[in-house]
Design a protein around this motif. Structure first.
Motif, PDB file in Angstrom:
ATOM      1  N   UNK A  25     -15.965   5.057 -18.955  1.00  0.00           N
ATOM      2  CA  UNK A  25     -14.902   5.118 -17.955  1.00  0.00           C
ATOM      3  C   UNK A  25     -13.576   4.692 -18.603  1.00  0.00           C
ATOM      4  N   UNK A  27     -10.842   3.667 -17.391  1.00  0.00           N
ATOM      5  CA  UNK A  27     -10.263   2.440 -16.845  1.00  0.00           C
ATOM      6  C   UNK A  27     -10.939   1.220 -17.458  1.00  0.00           C
ATOM      7  N   UNK A  28     -12.249   1.313 -17.648  1.00  0.00           N
ATOM      8  CA  UNK A  28     -12.941   0.212 -18.323  1.00  0.00           C
ATOM      9  C   UNK A  28     -12.414   0.046 -19.742  1.00  0.00           C
ATOM     10  N   UNK A  31      -9.324  -1.906 -19.595  1.00  0.00           N
ATOM     11  CA  UNK A  31      -9.601  -3.313 -19.280  1.00  0.00           C
ATOM     12  C   UNK A  31     -10.113  -4.042 -20.522  1.00  0.00           C
ATOM     13  N   UNK A  73      -5.255   5.285 -14.333  1.00  0.00           N
ATOM     14  CA  UNK A  73      -5.792   5.347 -12.980  1.00  0.00           C
ATOM     15  C   UNK A  73      -5.271   6.561 -12.222  1.00  0.00           C
TER      16      UNK A  73
ATOM     17  N   UNK B  88     -16.616   0.469  -7.570  1.00  0.00           N
ATOM     18  CA  UNK B  88     -17.028   0.059  -8.904  1.00  0.00           C
ATOM     19  C   UNK B  88     -17.338  -1.429  -8.815  1.00  0.00           C
ATOM     20  N   UNK B  91     -15.925  -4.347 -11.297  1.00  0.00           N
ATOM     21  CA  UNK B  91     -14.476  -4.518 -11.229  1.00  0.00           C
ATOM     22  C   UNK B  91     -14.068  -5.001  -9.847  1.00  0.00           C
ATOM     23  N   UNK B 137      -3.073  -7.839 -12.478  1.00  0.00           N
ATOM     24  CA  UNK B 137      -4.343  -7.168 -12.757  1.00  0.00           C
ATOM     25  C   UNK B 137      -5.327  -7.295 -11.618  1.00  0.00           C
ATOM     26  N   UNK B 141      -6.704  -3.929 -10.115  1.00  0.00           N
ATOM     27  CA  UNK B 141      -8.144  -3.693 -10.265  1.00  0.00           C
ATOM     28  C   UNK B 141      -8.813  -3.601  -8.906  1.00  0.00           C
ATOM     29  N   UNK B 144      -8.023  -0.264  -7.319  1.00  0.00           N
ATOM     30  CA  UNK B 144      -8.699   0.879  -7.926  1.00  0.00           C
ATOM     31  C   UNK B 144     -10.196   0.862  -7.629  1.00  0.00           C
ATOM     32  N   UNK B 152      -5.780   1.887  -3.139  1.00  0.00           N
ATOM     33  CA  UNK B 152      -5.268   2.407  -4.400  1.00  0.00           C
ATOM     34  C   UNK B 152      -3.748   2.499  -4.366  1.00  0.00           C
ATOM     35  N   UNK B 156      -1.087   0.500  -6.758  1.00  0.00           N
ATOM     36  CA  UNK B 156      -0.049   1.136  -7.587  1.00  0.00           C
ATOM     37  C   UNK B 156       1.333   0.592  -7.231  1.00  0.00           C
TER      38      UNK B 156
END
Lengths: 200, 374
Positions: A25, A27-28, A31, A73, B88, B91, B137, B141, B144, B152, B156
Motif C-alpha cells: 500500500x 500510503x503505508x 508512513x 492519498x 485500514x 492505521x 499525522x 491518518x 484516510x 477523508x 485533507x
C-alpha cells in the motif's frame, strides 16, 4: 547505553527503509518513510547534533512528508496494475544500483585510506551550542553557497507558481479589494414604493 | 541526558536507575496535572460558551457540573469501539494513539518555573515546533483510514491548513528568538524578568529603551496577535475548525471514531490547545514571572517559590485559554479560501517583514549587554 540506543535506532531505520519499498500500500510506504526520517533524527541526537535533528523533523517529517502523504492519498492509482510490468525496469534499475554501489565503495575506500576523525559535538570541545556553531560558519564561510541555495529554491518556487497558475476567463472569483472598498452608496439603494405598484 | 557527577543517590543503587525513576516520577506528575487540567478546562470551555449564549452549560453532574468531564470520560471508556468495515484497521487505531502521544511529549520541554522542567533542551522551542508539526499525522491518518468521504475530506483540509499556518508560526517564533538570542525556553522566559513591561507582548511600555521600544513593541504585539490567530488555525479551533466543520463534513476526520479512540483524539486536540496557550505564555507573556516585582524578592523557601512560579504560569495558561474560549463563542467560521488567503497572503509576508525588523533591531539598536549570553 549509547550503543544500545544506536543499534535499536539503526535497526528500526533500516527495517522501515526496507518496508518503504516492500509495502504494497503506497500510503503505508509513506508512513514507513516518515518513521525512517524520524529514526534518522534520533541518530542525529545520539551524535549530539540536536539542532540538525530538530530541523530534520520540522522540514522533512513536518512538511515534506505531509505533502507526500497528501498527494499519495489523493491519487487514485491502481498500484497493483502499475506493478505488472515491473520486471522490465530491472536492467536500468540494476545499472543505477551498480553505479551507486561503486560510488559508495569509492568514497568508503578513500575515507579508509586517509582516516579523517569526525569531530562530534558530544566530544566536549564544543563550547558553543549546535545552532550557534552552524550559524557561525553558515553566514560567514559558506555565505555564497547559502545565498545560492536560497536563489535556487526561489527560482524553483517561482517555477512551481508559473506552472500551476492559470487565469481562465469567466471564473467567479472573490476580489477582496473590491469587496472591502465597496461603499454603502454603491451597495444599497433605497426606493420609495407605492402600495400596489412594483418597482416598475 | 546524563545524571550529574556530584549527584548522591538516596539508596545504594546505580545513579542511572535512580535518575530514571526520578524522571519517570516527574513525567507522571506532569501527566496527571495535565489530565486534571484538561478535565476542568473542557468544562470551562463549555461554560464560557454557554455564558456567551445565555445558557447554563453543563450543570447536572456535581456542583456547577464540575464532574461533567469525569462522567464523560467514564462514558467514553465504557462504550464499544466500532471500527468501520472497510477501514485500514492498524492505521485507524494508530492515528488517535499518535495524536495522544505527540500531544503529551511536547510538554517535556515546557518550563513550569525556574528549573522546573523535565528536559531543559538547548533547542527547546525547535523541539516543540517539531513535535507539534507531527500532530497533523494523527488527523490525516485517521481521515484516510476511516475509508469514508467526510473524514477523508476533513483530513485533507486539516493537512493543508496546518502546514500553511506552521510557516507563519515558524517566522513568529524566529522574531522572538532574534530578540532573546537563544532557543532555550528557560532562557526565553528569564529574559522577560523584571515586570510586565519586559514581557515581549508589552515591550512597547519598556520606556528606558526609547525610541527602540516602539519598533520592538509594535512588532511584538503584532506577532503576539498573529501567533494567537495562527494557534487557533493550527489547533483547528473555531473560527478555523474547517477540518471538523459540522455543517459541511458532519464531524470531519473523527466521524467514524467512537469510544476510547475518539477520547484519545479529543484529549490530544485539547492538550494541543493548552500547549499553544503555554507557548504563548512563554514566548510573549513572561512565563512564570509576576507582572510586578519578582518571586525571588518575596524571600520564600525554594519549594514555595517554585510552587508560586508554577501557579503564576498555570494562571496565565488559563487566561490565554479564556481568550480561546471567547473566540470560539463569538467569531463565526471562516470559509476555506479565506483561511488560506489569511495564512499565505497576509500572515506570511507580515511575519517576514517582522523578522527583518527584529533583525534590524538586534544588529543596530540593541544594547550590547541586552542579548542573553549563550
Amino acid at each position: 547505553m549509547l550503543a544500545i540506543a544506536f543499534y535499536v535506532l539503526a535497526a528500526i531505520a533500516v527495517i522501515s527503509a526496507f518496508a518503504v519499498i516492500a509495502a504494497r500500500n503506497p500510503v503505508h510506504s509513506v508512513l514507513f518513510l516518515i518513521l525512517t526520517f524520524f529514526t534518522a533524527a534520533g541518530l542525529f541526537v545520539l551524535l549530539g547534533a540536536e539542532f540538525l535533528a530538530m530541523l530534520l523533523v520540522v522540514v522533512y517529517v513536518g512538511a515534506v512528508a505531509v505533502l507526500f502523504l497528501f498527494v499519495v492519498m489523493m491519487l487514485d492509482v491502481d498500484f497493483a496494475e502499475m506493478k505488472k510490468g515491473f520486471l522490465q525496469y530491472l536492467p536500468a534499475g540494476a545499472l543505477v544500483a551498480l553505479v551507486l554501489l561503486g560510488e559508495l565503495g569509492l568514497v568508503a575506500g578513500a575515507a579508509m585510506s586517509v582516516p579523517v576523525p569526525i569531530p562530534l559535538a558530544s566530544d566536549g570541545q564544543a563550547a558553543v551550542t549546535n545552532a550557534e556553531a552552524i550559524g557561525q560558519v553558515l553566514y560567514t564561510e559558506y555565505l555564497l553557497v547559502f545565498q545560492l541555495a536560497g536563489l535556487v529554491l526561489f527560482v524553483a518556487m517561482i517555477g512551481a507558481i508559473v506552472l500551476t497558475l492559470r487565469r481562465r476567463p469567466g471564473v467567479k472569483k472573490q476580489d477582496i479589494a473590491a469587496q472591502v472598498g465597496r461603499k454603502r452608496s454603491e451597495g444599497v439603494e433605497l426606493k420609495d414604493i407605492r402600495p400596489g405598484q412594483g418597482l416598475g | 541526558m546524563n545524571p550529574s557527577a556530584d549527584y548522591v543517590p538516596f539508596v545504594a543503587w546505580p545513579v542511572e536507575v535512580e535518575w530514571a525513576l526520578m524522571k519517570t516520577g516527574q513525567v507522571l506528575i506532569i501527566m496527571i496535572l495535565l489530565l486534571l487540567t484538561l478535565a476542568f478546562i473542557l468544562l470551562f470551555d463549555r461554560k464560557v460558551w454557554a455564558a456567551v449564549q445565555l445558557r447554563k452549560g453543563p450543570n447536572v453532574v456535581g456542583p456547577f457540573g464540575l464532574f461533567q468531564s469525569f462522567a464523560d470520560f467514564l462514558k467514553f471508556v465504557l462504550k464499544e469501539i466500532v471500527i468501520p468495515a472497510g477501514a485500514n484497521k492498524t492505521v485507524f487505531l494508530l492515528a488517535p494513539l499518535l495524536t495522544f502521544v505527540v500531544a503529551f511529549i511536547a510538554w517535556a520541554v515546557v518550563p513550569w518555573g525556574p528549573g522546573i522542567v523535565i528536559a531543559d533542551l538547548n533547542v527547546g522551542i525547535l523541539y516543540i515546533f517539531a513535535i507539534s508539526s507531527l500532530g497533523v499525522y494523527g488527523i490525516i491518518m485517521g481521515g484516510w483510514a476511516s475509508n469514508s468521504k467526510y473524514p477523508f475530506l476533513g483530513g485533507l483540509r486539516s493537512a493543508a491548513q496546518m502546514v500553511s499556518y506552521e510557516v507563519s508560526i515558524g517566522f513568529i517564533i524566529i522574531t522572538v528568538l532574534l530578540l532573546v538570542g537563544s532557543l532555550n525556553l528557560t532562557t526565553i522566559v528569564e529574559s522577560q524578568a523584571g515586570g510586565a513591561w519586559k514581557w515581549h507582548a508589552f515591550r512597547i511600555f519598556y520606556i528606558p529603551e526609547f525610541p527602540a521600544n516602539i519598533l520592538v513593541g509594535v512588532t511584538m504585539i503584532v506577532m503576539f496577535v498573529m501567533f494567537f490567530i495562527s494557534a487557533l488555525a493550527e489547533t483547528n479551533r473555531p473560527p478555523f475548525d474547517l477540518p471538523e466543520a459540522e455543517s459541511e463534513l458532519v464531524a470531519g476526520y473523527q466521524v467514524e471514531y467512537s469510544s476510547t479512540p475518539y477520547l484519545l483524539f479529543m484529549i490530544g486536540e485539547y492538550l494541543n490547545i493548552v500547549l499553544m496557550c503555554a507557548i504563548m505564555t512563554i514566548l510573549f507573556l513572561g512565563g512564570w514571572h509576576l507582572p510586578l516585582g519578582s518571586i525571588e524578592a518575596l524571600g520564600l523557601s525554594p519549594f514555595w517559590a517554585g510552587a508560586l512560579a508554577m501557579l503564576v504560569f498555570y494562571v496565565k495558561i488559563w487566561a490565554v485559554f479564556f481568550m480561546f474560549a471567547m473566540v470560539k463563542a463569538i467569531v463565526p467560521r471562516y470559509r476555506y479560501d479565506q483561511l488560506m488567503r489569511l495564512g499565505w497572503k497576509i500572515f506570511l509576508p507580515t511575519s517576514l517583514v517582522a523578522v527583518v525588523a527584529m533583525g534590524y533591531y538586534v544588529a543596530f539598536l540593541q544594547p550590547a549587554s541586552a542579548g542573553v549570553a549563550p
